[in-house]
Enzyme design. Structure first.
Site, PDB file in Angstrom:
ATOM      1  N   ASP A 155       0.860  -1.175   0.000  1.00 14.75           N
ATOM      2  CA  ASP A 155       0.000   0.000   0.000  1.00 14.75           C
ATOM      3  C   ASP A 155       0.907   1.239   0.000  1.00 14.75           C
ATOM      4  O   ASP A 155       2.120   1.135   0.219  1.00 14.75           O
ATOM      5  CB  ASP A 155      -0.958  -0.005   1.203  1.00 14.75           C
ATOM      6  CG  ASP A 155      -2.159   0.893   0.972  1.00 14.75           C
ATOM      7  OD1 ASP A 155      -2.119   1.720   0.035  1.00 14.75           O
ATOM      8  OD2 ASP A 155      -3.143   0.798   1.728  1.00 14.75           O
ATOM      9  N   GLU A 162     -10.363   7.401   4.365  1.00 12.49           N
ATOM     10  CA  GLU A 162      -9.340   6.813   5.241  1.00 12.49           C
ATOM     11  C   GLU A 162      -9.371   7.412   6.653  1.00 12.49           C
ATOM     12  O   GLU A 162     -10.427   7.689   7.197  1.00 12.49           O
ATOM     13  CB  GLU A 162      -7.960   6.933   4.581  1.00 12.49           C
ATOM     14  CG  GLU A 162      -7.937   6.191   3.232  1.00 12.49           C
ATOM     15  CD  GLU A 162      -6.554   6.026   2.644  1.00 12.49           C
ATOM     16  OE1 GLU A 162      -5.621   5.715   3.399  1.00 12.49           O
ATOM     17  OE2 GLU A 162      -6.410   6.171   1.420  1.00 12.49           O
TER      18      GLU A 162
HETATM   19  C1  BGC Z   1      -4.483   7.649  -0.952  1.00 13.36           C
HETATM   20  C2  BGC Z   1      -3.997   8.124  -2.241  1.00 13.36           C
HETATM   21  C3  BGC Z   1      -3.896   9.560  -2.046  1.00 13.36           C
HETATM   22  C4  BGC Z   1      -2.804   9.747  -1.074  1.00 13.36           C
HETATM   23  C5  BGC Z   1      -2.515  11.154  -0.845  1.00 13.36           C
HETATM   24  C6  BGC Z   1      -3.427   7.846   0.033  1.00 13.36           C
HETATM   25  O1  BGC Z   1      -3.781   7.387   1.244  1.00 13.36           O
HETATM   26  O2  BGC Z   1      -4.807   6.342  -1.030  1.00 13.36           O
HETATM   27  O3  BGC Z   1      -4.772   7.765  -3.291  1.00 13.36           O
HETATM   28  O4  BGC Z   1      -3.683  10.280  -3.180  1.00 13.36           O
HETATM   29  O5  BGC Z   1      -3.070   9.153   0.120  1.00 13.36           O
HETATM   30  O6  BGC Z   1      -1.283  11.441  -0.349  1.00 13.36           O
HETATM   31  C1  BGC Z   2      -5.030   3.221   0.388  1.00 14.89           C
HETATM   32  C2  BGC Z   2      -5.332   2.205  -0.656  1.00 14.89           C
HETATM   33  C3  BGC Z   2      -5.160   2.774  -2.025  1.00 14.89           C
HETATM   34  C4  BGC Z   2      -3.788   3.357  -2.165  1.00 14.89           C
HETATM   35  C5  BGC Z   2      -3.539   3.986  -3.504  1.00 14.89           C
HETATM   36  C6  BGC Z   2      -3.757   3.937   0.139  1.00 14.89           C
HETATM   37  O1  BGC Z   2      -3.645   5.021   0.977  1.00 14.89           O
HETATM   38  O2  BGC Z   2      -4.982   2.603   1.645  1.00 14.89           O
HETATM   39  O3  BGC Z   2      -6.615   1.699  -0.478  1.00 14.89           O
HETATM   40  O4  BGC Z   2      -5.389   1.790  -2.977  1.00 14.89           O
HETATM   41  O5  BGC Z   2      -3.578   4.325  -1.175  1.00 14.89           O
HETATM   42  O6  BGC Z   2      -4.238   5.147  -3.672  1.00 14.89           O
END
Ligand code: BGC
Ligand code: BGC
Length: 828
Positions: free
Chosen positions: A301, A501
């Site tokens: 991740d 998140e």
């Molecule tokens: C998300 C990403 C997002 C990033 C930002 C991640 O947790 O999954 O898609 O752009 O944080 O820094």
């Molecule tokens: C998230 C994922 C996501 C990834 C890419 C992460 O922060 O936990 O679910 O796929 O970012 O955006």
């Protein structure tokens, strides 16, 4: 103790997959992989195991380092274009593909694939159809529909040149305070497994049938494992469970999706019994790869490896050794490349482990026929069809909206409504697409995205308007409950504002996002004999006893997406057929009867929710819901300890930049006023998007403000010695032009404090916490019961600083407190 009885059941489920590929086919595939691998240099292998975010790597660098894959994060667009279209995505995809296919300098080339979070539609792409979030699909309990949705999304992904989605989440959220609850289909492992499987079939096609055929893409089951099981629903937290419980509750979705041929499994941010999953060899290797026989790619991740003990973002042999096959990485990819290479050379990572990781990546690339497919723009089978903004996809989404609605109360058969009546719609949420799409919609957080960023969408209000017009009734819209014509029925549209998140995690299940006094409004309307229907938009069940009591009918709508008009199809009798369409939705999560009942789950020993898992009325029922307790239990409603901004403002708050009468709301990672005098960028300090960088260019009075949709009351917090704490790092000071910190309680109400003197003693480039005692505001006649803009930074000068968390705290400990005295006399 390792549980062996599971092994058998689990592996039995997997065998179909291995066999349906065919033994011969498997053999040729493995030979192909081996021969390819044997020609790769060590450097090329290390490059293959990196997936880098597009904001941090150019096509030329992808080629130079033989990078294996790219991704775009939420709200990260091709060429950083906010007003992009599918062609922009396609152009950039072609660039990366062509660069990675080049065999100059004697290199072994291997094209990259591009992954994205298409988690409820191709949700980063402007104009794409956005479907209900998984929680709503869980309410439909309709696997065929889920499959159709994923097939539609696959077509939109292909139409923009991408290959892979980081979906479905097969998380089993067990504590509704978790900010990702809506990403899961259900609290019930069986339902998650069933819908997860059909989602994968929709994306990738069916094994032995149309598996990875030309209109299919690659997909990911995530986040392995136990992401929904963390203590107190803390995001990235610790899941404390026996192995047996971990498997029984959290593994079923992996068994079903692996069985359906899913090609990626994403490791989770959370820990299991204290160990971060990215470094958990037993789970990644023994359970996932050996017992579950997963032969695809274990993907990291977002910089998730850095959380493993002993690792940093650019160095983590532990993760690869534990079984991770591909790192997901942002700005530190070069360091990670160099360190990983070194670790292989020095034997900290064995060559065999690296080869296994690369083989898995090649296996997926060959299965998907990445080389034969050619560049993304050459893959379009039906160029005449515009799959983005595609009528058929919008219809599927509308059906999903209809089927996801759950009727929780319908006293005296208030619903369905007669469209020839006088209807009042209350609440701006009914007209905001972003309220209905929630997080992961155009931007990561999905908040405050204007309707124009969702071309082709319909709002919930649009649906009501159309049907009432057709039914020859009267419709009126009101933001706060005032009306001109006395209605027969009022529909209140309320609920949570978007989040994603950890930004969406809460301490209890009290509803805090309300744009108007919905309870007062509802009770007034009923006193006037107007029926009240509440439409509740949310990413999880919340404690709504008061709202239920205040309504004649109550509908849980979850996060319906861009086809909000579908709500009206169920709530109203169709004016043409004179028939109603009945509710089909059933609760995918148990509904709490108190604000503290956040971790009640179907199957618990003492199970006593307000509405059980599976509950949902239809028009045939005539169940009266009696008055419910309105007691708030032990939950305190003090806001001390509440974070109000962490990169992004928390719900109920917005950030706005102002310069020369222009207001620019924060709705994407990089914004600026059009005169170029004030810039804001969201970036990562500790976790993703947890900080803001603010740059005032000077020579014009400009301001950054945190504003609240509803006036805030901090009187109680002031009495408890509350301090507004601001994590700040000054980058550039202007010794001439003062930087002001202000608080506003409306027009001509508020106070500004000059900060220069105070900041003189603080070194630049260093984080510190600026504490503003609420009592300073009070002593300066700021009305703490009516704060519209609790925090404003403004200046004429050239200032630049970074902001981390902004939160309210009791007491003064450990901070650089601004003394009220030092501020007095300093303000404008
Ligand atoms: C998300 C990403 C997002 C990033 C930002 C991640 O947790 O999954 O898609 O752009 O944080 O820094
Ligand atoms: C998230 C994922 C996501 C990834 C890419 C992460 O922060 O936990 O679910 O796929 O970012 O955006």
């Amino acid at each position: 103790m390792r549980i062996n009885s599971f092994k058998l059941t689990l592996s039995l489920c997997i065998f179909i997959y291995q066999f349906s590929l065919g033994a011969d086919e498997n053999l040729t595939l493995e030979n192909k992989i081996n021969s390819y691998l044997s020609e790769m240099s060590l450097e090329e292998k290390v490059g293959q195991i990196l997936m880098v975010e597009i904001g941090y790597i150019t096509p030329e660098e992808v080629q130079e380092y033989n990078i294996g894959a790219i991704l775009n994060g939420g709200g990260s667009f091709p060429y950083k274009k906010n007003d992009h279209d599918a062609q922009d995505w396609m152009d950039l995809a072609d660039e990366y593909y062509m660069a990675s296919s080049m065999t100059s300098k004697g290199k072994k080339s291997m094209p990259v694939f591009w992954g994205t979070d298409a988690v409820h539609g191709h949700n980063n792409l402007r104009g794409a159809t956005i479907f209900p979030h998984n929680i709503g699909l869980g309410a439909t309990r309709n696997p065929q529909l889920v499959e159709e949705i994923s097939s539609a999304v696959a077509l939109e992904i292909i139409a923009s040149g991408l290959d892979l989605t980081f979906a479905p989440a097969v998380s089993v959220p067990r504590d509704d305070r978790w900010g990702r609850t809506y990403e899961g289909f259900s609290e019930d492992p069986e339902l998650v497994a069933l819908l997860g499987k059909h989602s994968v079939i929709g994306f990738q096609g069916e094994l032995g049938n149309n598996f990875l055929s030309s209109n299919k893409i690659l997909s990911t089951a995530k986040h392995f494992i136990g992401d929904g099981g963390t203590l107190d629903g803390v995001d990235k937290g610790n899941t404390i469970l026996s192995e047996e419980d971990l498997i029984n509750i959290h593994a079923k979705g992996y068994v079903s999706t692996i069985n359906a041929g899913v090609q990626f499994v994403m490791a989770s941010f959370n820990s299991w019994n204290g160990n971060k999953l990215h470094g958990e060899e037993y789970l990644l290797t023994n359970l996932l790869k050996e017992q579950l026989e997963f032969d695809g790619v274990v993907l990291g991740d977002w910089n998730g490896h850095q959380e493993v003990s002993g690792c940093s973002v650019d160095s983590c042999a532990q993760a690869i050794n534990a079984g991770l096959d591909m790192f997901m990485i942002t700005d530190n990819w070069r360091g990670l490349f160099n360190n990983t290479l070194q670790q292989v050379k020095e034997g900290q990572i064995s060559k065999a482990r690296l080869d296994d990781a690369v083989k898995r990546i090649l296996r997926v690339k060959f299965r998907y026929r990445l080389i034969q497919k050619g560049k993304p723009s050459s893959r379009i089978a039906s160029p005449s069809i515009n799959f983005i903004d595609y009528k058929q996809h919008r219809e599927i989404a509308r059906t999903a909206v209809q089927e996801s609605l759950v009727l929780l109360k319908n006293n005296n058969n208030t619903l369905p409504l007669d469209p020839s009546k006088k209807i009042l719609i209350i609440g701006e949420g009914s007209k905001k697409v972003s309220k209905a799409t929630g997080g992961w919609s155009y931007s990561w957080q999905g908040s405050n995205v204007e309707n124009s960023y969702f071309p082709g969408a319909t709002t919930i209000y649009d649906g009501f308007l159309k049907i009432v017009k057709e039914g020859l009734g009267n419709i009126e819209y009101s933001e706060d409950g005032q009306y001109k014509t006395k209605p027969d029925v009022a529909i209140l549209v309320i609920g949570e504002n978007p989040y994603a998140e950890y930004q969406g995690s809460v301490e209890n299940l009290v509803l805090t996002d309300v744009e108007f006094d919905h309870l007062d409004v509802a009770s007034k309307l009923r006193q006037e004999n107007i029926q009240v229907v509440t439409l509740f938009i949310s990413g999880r069940p919340l404690w709504v006893n008061r709202e239920l009591n205040a309504s004649d009918a109550f509908v849980a709508a979850w996060l319906p997406g861009t086809e909000g008009a579908g709500v009206a199809d169920i709530l109203f009798i169709n004016p043409n057929t004179k028939k109603e369409k009945d509710f089909k939705g059933k609760l995918p999560f148990s509904w709490p009867k108190s604000a503290n009942q956040s971790s009640i789950n179907f199957g618990d020993d003492s199970y006593s929710p307000l509405f059980s898992f599976g509950y949902g009325l239809s028009y045939k029922d005539s169940i009266q819901l009696n008055k419910l307790s309105e007691k708030l239990d032990t939950v305190t409603d003090s806001k001390l300890g509440n974070i109000i901004l962490e990169g992004w403002p928390k719900s109920g708050m917005e950030v706005v930049l102002q310069s020369e009468n222009e207001e620019v709301f924060l709705n994407s990672k990089n914004i600026s006023t059009s005169n170029g005098k004030l810039l804001l960028d969201i970036f990562d300090t500790k976790i993703q998007e947890d900080s803001q960088r603010i740059t005032f260019k000077g020579n014009t009075n400009s301001s950054w403000s945190l504003i609240s949709s509803k006036p805030i009351n901090w009187e109680r917090e002031e009495k408890a010695s509350g301090v507004l704490s601001i994590q700040i790092k000054i980058l550039q000071k202007d010794s001439q032009d003062e930087l002001y910190l202000s608080s506003s309680c409306g027009e001509d109400c508020g106070q500004s404090f000059g900060l220069n003197k105070f900041l003189d003693n603080i070194p630049k480039e260093r984080w510190f916490v600026l504490g503003m005692p609420l009592k300073c505001l009070k002593e300066n006649d700021v009305d703490l019961s009516n704060l519209f803009k609790p925090l404003i930074f403004n200046t004429q000068g050239a200032w630049s600083f970074e902001l981390g968390k902004i939160y309210l705290e009791g007491g003064m400990g450990g901070k650089s407190i601004v003394s009220c005295e030092s501020l007095k006399g300093d303000y404008e």
